[in-house]
Design an enzyme around this catalytic site. Structure first.
Site, PDB file in Angstrom:
ATOM      1  N   ASP A  37       0.822  -1.218   0.000  1.00 27.11           N
ATOM      2  CA  ASP A  37       0.000   0.000   0.000  1.00 27.11           C
ATOM      3  C   ASP A  37       0.850   1.260   0.000  1.00 27.11           C
ATOM      4  O   ASP A  37       2.010   1.261   0.412  1.00 27.11           O
ATOM      5  CB  ASP A  37      -0.902   0.026   1.240  1.00 27.11           C
ATOM      6  CG  ASP A  37      -2.130  -0.848   1.076  1.00 27.11           C
ATOM      7  OD1 ASP A  37      -2.182  -1.612   0.090  1.00 27.11           O
ATOM      8  OD2 ASP A  37      -3.017  -0.784   1.946  1.00 27.11           O
ATOM      9  N   HIS A  48       3.904  -2.424   3.084  1.00 34.88           N
ATOM     10  CA  HIS A  48       3.919  -1.054   2.563  1.00 34.88           C
ATOM     11  C   HIS A  48       5.204  -0.786   1.803  1.00 34.88           C
ATOM     12  O   HIS A  48       6.274  -1.254   2.210  1.00 34.88           O
ATOM     13  CB  HIS A  48       3.777  -0.030   3.699  1.00 34.88           C
ATOM     14  CG  HIS A  48       2.473  -0.121   4.432  1.00 34.88           C
ATOM     15  ND1 HIS A  48       2.251  -1.036   5.438  1.00 34.88           N
ATOM     16  CD2 HIS A  48       1.312   0.591   4.289  1.00 34.88           C
ATOM     17  CE1 HIS A  48       1.018  -0.893   5.898  1.00 34.88           C
ATOM     18  NE2 HIS A  48       0.428   0.077   5.224  1.00 34.88           N
TER      19      HIS A  48
END
Length: 799
Positions: free
Chosen positions: A104, A256
């Site tokens: 993300d 991430h």
């Protein structure tokens, strides 16, 4: 006594300035438009960059702890893949021993490529949920990611909590991200993950309507089974532990590739992949997992040695619009359905094994499709616009730093050197004794008054000269006036006044005519609307006791200062003459003898060729010429004259436009002074750079300070920006107050300084920008006559 300079024929040949007048007038409007377009472009670039960095339109609210009683229980208990088929919600879980790696908040140029290398080294693909603003800033990273076989999904454009947003903002977030993906990698996608989302059982009453709306647009919402919590930076072992599914279950794993230092994520990723492969897990993308769930031939994903996922017919084994969209069959551009609803990417493709039998795609990338048409072109336009902003804003930031240093440096130089100048000129004892120019100059001098349609002012001007304490002859050169200026001057009956009549030829020609007819070796030049104090001429000519001095600048004061515009100019004049000129005088590089009050050796004027018509700033032109001829030019602050400043914004613009453009012309004309040797090159070595930096470059770039300040006040931190602006204002106020003290002016006018900075100064910036555009485009201006009122009388009447 009156004399007339005869004309040489019935019609005088037009000067170069007059020949260019028609062309210049026609070109001024486009140049104004160009200057405004430059300002608009700067503002647009800043707004775009601010939007990309979430400084504009940012909503930092994040909802937490809301009720979930309106969310169907089967959804809360379901898997991480949420689709809508015919308006009916459906969830699916990842097959056993299958891992869907998702990342993300990217892309970033630092961490995303490192993660891609780890994935490539281990021969697997992942799904990256990207923030549109980051995509638009780093398009090359996205293209590399897609070319490597990875899949992308939407993580909104500005990373905003959509549960607080309306339908319009939701659709903009989706569309803008699709455009960014189209421009960066030529693709669109049907995969979506909401910012701040986690497991599907965290869906609440506020986010559920959002997911329904997104699902009805054809998107697959992807949640999380296992969160590595790598953003906490717990260490490699913890990231691996927290990312590992339990009981051989399949899982969508969250990591991430942006949002801070992701070095632990990069290190943990390789360890994690090898560990899970050793346990018999396969890795795939979201689309790969859904294809496996929906019966794609030979499954999907990779184990340690299986190679790439099989290329199959897009959407094989899927039924229904939701399934077709989730597998990415036929991802189209975001359009508008009847009624204004946004159509889904790929909503036009269901059961695509029949409709797209010839369109084979990598099943692990089947959630995305090649962008085409307006989506592709708009996306590329967005990427190009962002690239410009990404290049321009850092440049502007550096320029802002340069301007800030220049402005503060100028203030510092003015204060220090003006103080030194004041102490030098007003010393009464100490080393060298009391300051003196030399023996008192008492011989008569000639005062030249060029006049063109000065009927309102000429009487006051001549009456003030008649009160002079120094012996003078007065030559009024009437430059073809049509309002009776010549007759008024003659009717006054003042002694020692000669009126010379010539055809209209401009101020430089009038001054040259006066110089040729002067009886004495020192000539004082003034404007036809200026009033001298009784001792002004005497004070002005005293420096000529030094034989090396060729010209002297006097101290011009604004007479009509009791209006807002007049007060603004009064502040500018006092600061300009008392600080700037003192500084330049001490450095021996005075750039301009003011047209309102200046004195010259007649021989020096003739030596440099007189007043030139080559520029609109004949006073600056001849001053630089005097420097280059080896003469010293000094400032005499005690010689005061009162002039009528423009009384309207239109007249002020015309005057300053001519001044600034003329100064540029003069500097360009004398550019070779930069290479002059000896005393004649002093102006080129010191004065020219200072004038260019302080009077052209800094004012041209100074609007950056105001633009950035306004931008920061609105979008970043109002109070911090306001305090910074007030700090600069205080520095300016200190400089202005010191200038007023040196000139013994009333401080009450300084109350207008804040308003001057907000309004007047901005106008001066625009004037200089306009002049710069004119200079760069090769335009020429004609002499502009200002409307006079004659309100400036004797100095005693000025408060």
């Amino acid at each position: 006594m009156t004399s007339t300079t005869p004309s040489r024929g019935r019609r005088r040949a037009p000067t170069k300035m007059e020949r260019a007048a028609g062309k210049a007038a026609a070109l001024q409007k486009p140049r104004v438009i160009l200057a405004l377009l430059l300002l608009l472009g700067l503002t647009s670039v800043m707004l775009l960059d601010g939007y990309l960095r979430s400084e504009i339109g940012n909503d930092a609210r994040v909802r937490d702890g809301a009720a979930y009683d309106k969310v169907p229980q089967k959804i809360l208990d379901g898997g991480p893949l949420l689709t809508f088929t015919g308006g009916t919600a459906k969830t699916q879980s990842v097959p056993k021993k299958t891992i869907v790696l998702t990342f993300d908040d990217g892309p970033t140029p630092t961490w995303t490529p490192q993660i891609l290398k780890v994935l490539d080294d281990n021969d697997i693909e992942a799904t990256f949920f990207m923030v549109g603003s980051m995509v638009s800033r780093y398009p090359g990273v996205v293209k590399d990611l897609v070319d490597q076989g990875n899949e992308v999904g939407i993580h909104t454009f500005t990373h905003v909590d959509l549960s607080y947003q309306g339908t319009g903002r939701l659709q903009r977030e989706l569309k803008q991200t699709q455009l960014a993906l189209a421009g960066a990698a030529g693709i669109t996608t049907t995969l979506f993950r909401a910012p701040y989302s986690s497991e599907i059982n965290a869906v609440d009453n506020y986010s559920w309507p959002v997911y329904k709306e997104i699902g009805n647009l054809g998107y697959t919402s992807v949640f999380v089974d296992t969160d590595s919590d790598d953003w906490k930076k717990p260490g490699v072992s913890k990231i691996v532990q927290w990312a590992t599914p339990k009981d051989n279950e399949g899982a969508v794993v969250l990591m991430h590739d942006a949002g801070g230092d992701r070095s632990e994520t990069v290190k943990a990723l390789d360890t994690y992949i090898k560990k899970m492969k050793a346990k018999g897990y396969s890795f795939t993308t979201v689309s790969g997992a859904m294809a496996k769930l929906n019966g794609a031939p030979n499954g999907a994903g990779r184990t340690g040695a299986t190679g790439s996922g099989q290329a199959v017919e897009a959407g094989v084994g899927q039924t229904g619009a939701g399934a077709g969209a989730s597998a990415g069959a036929g991802v189209g551009a975001l359009g508008e359905q009847p009624g204004g609803a946004q159509s889904a990417p790929g909503s036009g493709s269901t059961n695509s094994s029949s409709s797209n039998s010839s369109n084979k795609v990598n099943v692990e990338q089947s959630g995305q499709q090649k962008a085409a048409g307006s989506t592709l072109y708009e996306g590329k336009a967005l990427i190009y616009a962002v690239a410009v902003a990404e290049w321009v804003l850092p440049l502007l930031s550096w320029l802002l730093l340069v301007v800030g240093i220049s402005v503060m440096g100028r203030f510092g130089m003015m204060l220090i050197l003006a103080r030194c100048h004041y102490r030098q000129r007003n010393r009464k004892r100490g080393k060298g004794g009391k300051f003196s120019w030399g023996p008192t100059v008492t011989r008569p001098v000639t005062v030249i008054v060029p006049a063109y349609n000065e009927k309102e002012c000429i009487a006051n001007t001549l009456h003030s000269l008649a009160q002079s304490t120094h012996p003078i002859e007065i030559i009024v050169v009437d430059d073809g006036s049509t309002d009776g200026t010549k007759e008024i001057a003659e009717s006054l009956g003042l002694p020692n006044v000669r009126v010379i009549r010539q055809e209209n030829a401009g101020k430089p020609a009038a001054l040259n005519n006066g110089v040729r007819n002067a009886s004495y070796d020192i000539v004082v030049m003034m404007d036809g609307d200026t009033v001298f104090e009784p001792d002004a001429v005497h004070q002005l000519v005293q420096p000529f006791a030094d034989p090396g001095i060729g010209a002297v600048a006097g101290n011009a004061k604004v007479g009509n200062r009791n209006t807002v515009i007049g007060a603004w100019q009064h502040i500018e004049y006092v600061m300009g003459f008392n600080l700037d000129r003192r500084m330049y005088d001490l450095l021996r590089c005075m750039p301009t003898i003011p047209g309102a009050i200046g004195a010259f050796r007649r021989d020096a004027v003739l030596e440099v060729g007189g007043m030139s018509e080559d520029t609109l700033a004949e006073d600056t032109d001849i001053t630089i010429a005097m420097h280059r001829a080896g003469w010293r030019v000094v400032y005499q602050e005690h010689a005061r004259a009162w002039t009528e400043a423009p009384s309207s914004l239109k007249q002020l613009w015309s005057q300053r436009y001519r001044w600034s453009y003329g100064t540029m012309q003069a500097l360009w004309k004398h550019r070779k002074s930069l290479t002059d040797k000896g005393p004649s090159g002093r102006f080129g070595r010191i004065g020219m750079p200072l004038v260019v930096i302080f009077q052209i470059i800094t004012p041209v770039l100074a609007p950056l300070i105001d633009v950035f300040t306004v931008y920061s006040m609105i979008f970043v931190d109002f109070w911090a920006s306001l305090l910074a602006w007030l700090a600069v204002l205080v520095v300016q106020l200190v400089c202005a107050a010191y200038a007023f003290r040196l000139d013994r002016e009333k401080y009450r006018y300084l109350a207008m300084l804040p308003l001057q900075q907000l309004a007047y100064r901005q106008m001066m910036y625009l004037v200089l920008i306009h002049s710069s555009v004119t200079a760069l485009t090769g335009g020429r201006l004609r002499w502009q006559k200002l409307k006079r009122t004659g309100e400036v009388g004797t100095p005693a009447g000025v408060s």
